[in-house]
Design a protein around this motif. Structure first.
Motif, mmCIF file in Angstrom:
data_model
loop_
_atom_site.group_PDB
_atom_site.id
_atom_site.type_symbol
_atom_site.label_atom_id
_atom_site.label_comp_id
_atom_site.label_asym_id
_atom_site.label_seq_id
_atom_site.Cartn_x
_atom_site.Cartn_y
_atom_site.Cartn_z
ATOM 1 N N PHE A 161 0.813 -1.209 0.000
ATOM 2 C CA PHE A 161 0.000 0.000 0.000
ATOM 3 C C PHE A 161 0.848 1.261 0.000
ATOM 4 O O PHE A 161 0.360 2.348 0.240
ATOM 5 C CB PHE A 161 -0.965 0.008 1.191
ATOM 6 C CG PHE A 161 -1.986 -1.072 1.090
ATOM 7 C CD1 PHE A 161 -2.884 -1.083 0.031
ATOM 8 C CD2 PHE A 161 -2.027 -2.102 2.004
ATOM 9 C CE1 PHE A 161 -3.824 -2.090 -0.080
ATOM 10 C CE2 PHE A 161 -2.965 -3.109 1.891
ATOM 11 C CZ PHE A 161 -3.870 -3.109 0.846
ATOM 12 N N ALA A 162 2.140 1.097 -0.273
ATOM 13 C CA ALA A 162 2.987 2.278 -0.410
ATOM 14 C C ALA A 162 2.857 2.819 -1.821
ATOM 15 O O ALA A 162 2.727 2.070 -2.770
ATOM 16 C CB ALA A 162 4.447 1.915 -0.120
ATOM 17 N N ARG A 168 -7.656 -3.027 -3.850
ATOM 18 C CA ARG A 168 -6.812 -1.942 -3.366
ATOM 19 C C ARG A 168 -5.356 -2.087 -3.802
ATOM 20 O O ARG A 168 -4.853 -3.187 -4.063
ATOM 21 C CB ARG A 168 -6.850 -1.882 -1.838
ATOM 22 C CG ARG A 168 -8.197 -1.481 -1.248
ATOM 23 C CD ARG A 168 -8.013 -0.968 0.161
ATOM 24 N NE ARG A 168 -7.172 0.219 0.199
ATOM 25 C CZ ARG A 168 -6.674 0.746 1.318
ATOM 26 N NH1 ARG A 168 -6.946 0.175 2.494
ATOM 27 N NH2 ARG A 168 -5.930 1.826 1.281
ATOM 28 N N ALA A 169 -4.706 -0.952 -3.857
ATOM 29 C CA ALA A 169 -3.260 -0.841 -4.027
ATOM 30 C C ALA A 169 -2.868 0.532 -3.516
ATOM 31 O O ALA A 169 -3.724 1.395 -3.283
ATOM 32 C CB ALA A 169 -2.853 -1.018 -5.483
ATOM 33 N N GLY A 170 -1.567 0.743 -3.334
ATOM 34 C CA GLY A 170 -1.113 2.019 -2.812
ATOM 35 C C GLY A 170 -1.130 3.132 -3.831
ATOM 36 O O GLY A 170 -1.159 4.309 -3.473
ATOM 37 N N TYR A 223 -1.417 -6.250 -5.593
ATOM 38 C CA TYR A 223 -2.735 -5.674 -5.326
ATOM 39 C C TYR A 223 -3.490 -6.648 -4.419
ATOM 40 O O TYR A 223 -3.127 -7.822 -4.305
ATOM 41 C CB TYR A 223 -3.525 -5.488 -6.626
ATOM 42 C CG TYR A 223 -2.689 -5.090 -7.814
ATOM 43 C CD1 TYR A 223 -1.878 -3.955 -7.774
ATOM 44 C CD2 TYR A 223 -2.676 -5.858 -8.981
ATOM 45 C CE1 TYR A 223 -1.094 -3.602 -8.857
ATOM 46 C CE2 TYR A 223 -1.897 -5.514 -10.071
ATOM 47 C CZ TYR A 223 -1.099 -4.385 -10.004
ATOM 48 O OH TYR A 223 -0.312 -4.041 -11.071
ATOM 49 N N THR A 224 -4.539 -6.177 -3.794
ATOM 50 C CA THR A 224 -5.352 -7.075 -2.974
ATOM 51 C C THR A 224 -6.818 -6.959 -3.353
ATOM 52 O O THR A 224 -7.331 -5.863 -3.584
ATOM 53 C CB THR A 224 -5.206 -6.775 -1.473
ATOM 54 O OG1 THR A 224 -5.611 -5.422 -1.204
ATOM 55 C CG2 THR A 224 -3.777 -6.982 -1.008
ATOM 56 N N TRP A 225 -7.465 -8.101 -3.446
ATOM 57 C CA TRP A 225 -8.915 -8.164 -3.590
ATOM 58 C C TRP A 225 -9.448 -8.802 -2.320
ATOM 59 O O TRP A 225 -9.190 -9.966 -2.037
ATOM 60 C CB TRP A 225 -9.322 -8.961 -4.827
ATOM 61 C CG TRP A 225 -10.791 -9.251 -4.916
ATOM 62 C CD1 TRP A 225 -11.389 -10.465 -5.098
ATOM 63 C CD2 TRP A 225 -11.874 -8.295 -4.828
ATOM 64 N NE1 TRP A 225 -12.745 -10.338 -5.132
ATOM 65 C CE2 TRP A 225 -13.079 -9.020 -4.970
ATOM 66 C CE3 TRP A 225 -11.935 -6.913 -4.649
ATOM 67 C CZ2 TRP A 225 -14.331 -8.387 -4.931
ATOM 68 C CZ3 TRP A 225 -13.176 -6.297 -4.604
ATOM 69 C CH2 TRP A 225 -14.352 -7.020 -4.748
ATOM 70 N N SER A 285 -9.207 2.892 -5.481
ATOM 71 C CA SER A 285 -9.744 1.567 -5.149
ATOM 72 C C SER A 285 -11.067 1.341 -5.858
ATOM 73 O O SER A 285 -11.637 2.248 -6.475
ATOM 74 C CB SER A 285 -9.940 1.419 -3.633
ATOM 75 O OG SER A 285 -11.035 2.205 -3.189
ATOM 76 N N VAL A 286 -11.555 0.115 -5.733
ATOM 77 C CA VAL A 286 -12.923 -0.256 -6.106
ATOM 78 C C VAL A 286 -13.580 -0.826 -4.859
ATOM 79 O O VAL A 286 -12.960 -1.605 -4.125
ATOM 80 C CB VAL A 286 -12.948 -1.307 -7.229
ATOM 81 C CG1 VAL A 286 -14.373 -1.795 -7.480
ATOM 82 C CG2 VAL A 286 -12.354 -0.746 -8.513
ATOM 83 N N ALA A 287 -14.816 -0.437 -4.610
ATOM 84 C CA ALA A 287 -15.592 -1.004 -3.503
ATOM 85 C C ALA A 287 -16.799 -1.737 -4.081
ATOM 86 O O ALA A 287 -17.544 -1.167 -4.888
ATOM 87 C CB ALA A 287 -16.050 0.095 -2.553
ATOM 88 N N LEU A 288 -16.968 -2.986 -3.694
ATOM 89 C CA LEU A 288 -18.149 -3.762 -4.074
ATOM 90 C C LEU A 288 -19.010 -3.932 -2.832
ATOM 91 O O LEU A 288 -18.572 -4.541 -1.847
ATOM 92 C CB LEU A 288 -17.749 -5.118 -4.648
ATOM 93 C CG LEU A 288 -18.909 -6.031 -5.068
ATOM 94 C CD1 LEU A 288 -19.790 -5.365 -6.119
ATOM 95 C CD2 LEU A 288 -18.378 -7.375 -5.577
#
Length: 678
Positions: A32-33, A532-534, A542-544, A585-588
């Protein structure tokens, strides 16, 4: 039909990998940097798929409205799309890279590929892959299963390259189709196949016949012609070739199939598969759809992206693609600066521009009762851009683009794969000579596939609407997904790159107009998953929902980390749920528990392996040793040899990493077939 017996066995060196892995990040590589440093592309000479180039994100906007209302109403909402299938987000694979991506043959399937597909299928229920592209046009079948050495199912005739796109003719064996069939015996994947169409006077339907034999119900379409609107400039048709000529030639395929006893399913054909070099309305005006209604299973177009397909006599085709990178890749077309192009992908305008030329055609397809497909697309023609196609911004772009296409009444969109020499692959196997020590590289488009699969769901009843959120702000688009007239999920995007948190937005969602105590009212709480990512310029990690597929050469296809689903409590008195959306980011948002479990109720299948391709020079390191070692150092530049039979003339590796142990397995895939060799 061939009788198949499938056998698997686990040979991963540490089964604990399934339960969780601790990742030790080198300083400066926090997932997340913000990673915004630039690197000159000229300094890198390796394969495009692993290019380290990063770009600077666009500046933070000064007038962004960070708090806005969104209301979703149960019932018949004007502007909803047609019903969208769960497999809406698919993949397009060039015929020439099937062996590298899927497996060597039908007895040896890439396990990381199976694992990656299983993750999507656990969310979508089914999936579609188109196998075709430029290389379909000259593909021929040899019926000799053993035509090629080492069990291979395909060979490229590099000496036969003659056309402007430099596309080599392909020769494939029946094992090529058996490979696809074996994949579908393991998971619910359906296939579109391209057939050769260059020489209609000598049509070859071997791919159709073998496709029906080996794929059965999983063969859902046959593509007739790959961008016929470029046949003249490619040198494959005489000057003056146009829509009426294509439509007549399509009829020759229809006639040939009607007279082929081995092509029993005749309602599989798909056309016209054109780009924007013809006015697509001119195709419809020929009566194409009515004339071949009984044989057409779907209508399709392309925004082709592979290699030289855009390079015609020093002209670089754009259509209304976001942009192209043809000059940098192949020396033709208009020079483009990737840094200047980057902001064009980080806006809702890009998806709108991509969908716009086809709105009349999707409406026309509905009047004819035909699905309308985007058969081939991706971030940019000629392989994409380093620093654009392979970073987090591309994941945001593809999510928004796909949802815009769903709202625009497409029934599917397929993101293209090339080989090691493109930037935009959803995932890439390691080079063959590195497969003993490197794993797969998962790109940003793969994460987009996961997000869109969960957003649309597996019911087949999903309808999508663009909410024109935040007063139409192009940096913060939002969508609602309805099922059976009820809003079930919402998807929110924040394209802004701002690690400070000052550009995080809050969407205040009300359901049923904010009423309380009535059916469809704002719930007490909602569940949210984040992509998300930084930074939009970040590569990998990245993280889902808290899970990642890592960086270059990291993944065996299984997610790492525990899934994180956040609960947001709603204010039922005010009738709103305040959803934070980080920048970027994307929010679901799942508006009910059922909406969340519908398409992610079961864990994805994990495929193991019995294959061992290298039984020396593979090493594992004790976790405690690794955690306390200076893993970012180079051991004082004292290099040693690990080649079999070579002397180690440098300082011993064990001095730096004690506890080194040899393991004798590698996670590659094997599917074992009984009976006939294939």
């Amino acid at each position: 039909m061939v009788s198949w017996k499938l056998a698997f066995g686990l040979s991963l060196s540490a089964q604990a990998f399934v339960q969780g892995v601790t990742i030790h990040h080198v300083p400066g590589q926090d997932p997340f940097a913000a990673t915004t440093a630039t690197a000159a592309a000229a300094a890198y000479t390796g394969a495009a798929a692993y290019d380290p180039t990063t770009l600077t994100p666009p500046p933070v906007p000064t007038n962004l409205n960070k708090n806005f209302q969104l209301s979703v109403i149960p019932g018949g909402v004007p502007g909803l799309s047609i019903k969208v299938p769960g497999r809406f987000f698919g993949f397009s694979v060039e015929m020439s890279v099937v062996e590298h991506l899927f497996g060597k043959n039908s007895t040896f399937i890439q396990v990381p590929f199976l694992n990656l597909m299983a993750n999507i299928l656990s969310r979508s229920g089914s999936f579609m892959i188109r196998v075709g592209g430029n290389t379909q046009e000259t593909a021929e079948v040899t019926h000799d299963f053993d035509a090629f050495p080492n069990g291979r199912v395909m060979e490229k005739d590099l000496s036969g390259v003659t056309n402007p796109t430099q596309t080599p003719p392909l020769l494939i064996t029946p094992g090529y189709l058996a490979l696809l069939g074996n994949i579908s015996s393991l998971m619910n994947i359906d296939w579109y196949l391209g057939i050769p169409f260059f020489d209609v006077a000598n049509l070859k339907l071997d791919i159709v016949e073998l496709g029906q034999q080996y794929l059965g119900k999983h063969l859902i379409g046959i593509e007739v012609g790959n961008e016929p609107d470029f046949y003249v400039s490619h040198g494959h048709r005489a000057e003056g070739y146009g829509p009426p000529n294509y439509v007549d030639e399509f009829g020759q395929v229809v006639s040939a199939m009607n007279n082929d006893a081995n092509a029993a399913n005749r309602k599989l054909l798909i056309g016209p598969n054109v780009d924007l070099n013809w006015n697509i309305q001119d195709v419809w005006d020929t009566g194409f759809v009515d004339r071949y209604n009984e044989n057409l299973v779907a209508l399709a177009v392309e925004r082709s992206v592979l290699h030289l397909s855009f390079l015609i006599f020093n002209q670089c085709r754009l259509g209304r693609y976001p942009t192209d990178n043809c000059f940098a890749q192949f020396g033709s077309g208009t020079p483009r600066n990737a840094q200047d192009e980057f902001p064009k992908y980080l806006t809702h305008q890009s998806g709108q521009d991509m969908a716009g030329p086809y709105l009349a055609s999707t409406a026309f397809a509905q009047t004819k009762g035909k699905p309308f497909l985007m058969f081939e697309t991706n971030t940019a023609s000629c392989g994409g851009f380093a620093g654009i196609s392979d970073v987090f911004g591309a994941a945001l772009w593809a999510v928004d683009y796909a949802m815009t296409m769903a709202h625009s009444n497409f029934s599917g969109i397929m993101f293209h794969f090339g080989g090691q020499n493109v930037f935009y692959n959803p995932f890439t196997p390691p080079p063959t000579n590195q497969s003993a020590f490197h794993q797969w590289t998962v790109g940003p488009i793969y994460y987009s596939a996961l997000v869109v699969a969960e957003a649309i769901g597996s019911s087949g009843n999903a309808q999508v609407i663009d909410l024109v959120a935040n007063g139409g702000e192009l940096l913060t688009p939002a969508y609602a997904i309805y099922e059976n007239g009820q809003p079930v999920r919402m998807l929110l995007v924040n394209f802004v790159d701002d690690p400070s948190g000052n550009s995080d937005i809050t969407a205040s969602i009300s359901v049923g107009g904010g009423q309380t105590g009535v059916p469809g009212a704002t719930p007490a709480s909602v569940k949210v998953k984040y992509l998300r990512a930084g930074s939009v310029s970040q590569k990998g990690n990245y993280t889902w929902a808290g899970q990642t597929w890592g960086d270059h050469f990291f993944s065996d296809g299984r997610p790492v980390g525990e899934e994180q689903i956040e609960t947001v409590n709603c204010d039922q008195n005010a009738g709103v749920c305040n959803i934070p959306v980080h920048a970027p980011s994307v929010a679901l948002v799942f508006l009910s528990d059922d909406a969340q479990t519908e398409n992610n109720g079961q864990p994805s299948t994990t495929f193991a392996t019995t294959a061992r391709t290298k039984t020396f020079n593979t090493a594992s390191v004790d976790d405690a040793v690794l955690a306390t070692s200076n893993g970012d150092k180079d051991a004082g530049s004292k290099l040693g040899s690990t080649s079999k039979g070579s002397a180690n003339t440098a300082q011993g590796i064990s001095a730096h990493l004690p506890g080194l142990s040899v393991v004798l397995s590698l996670a590659l895939g094997a599917v074992i077939l009984s009976g006939k060799r294939w």
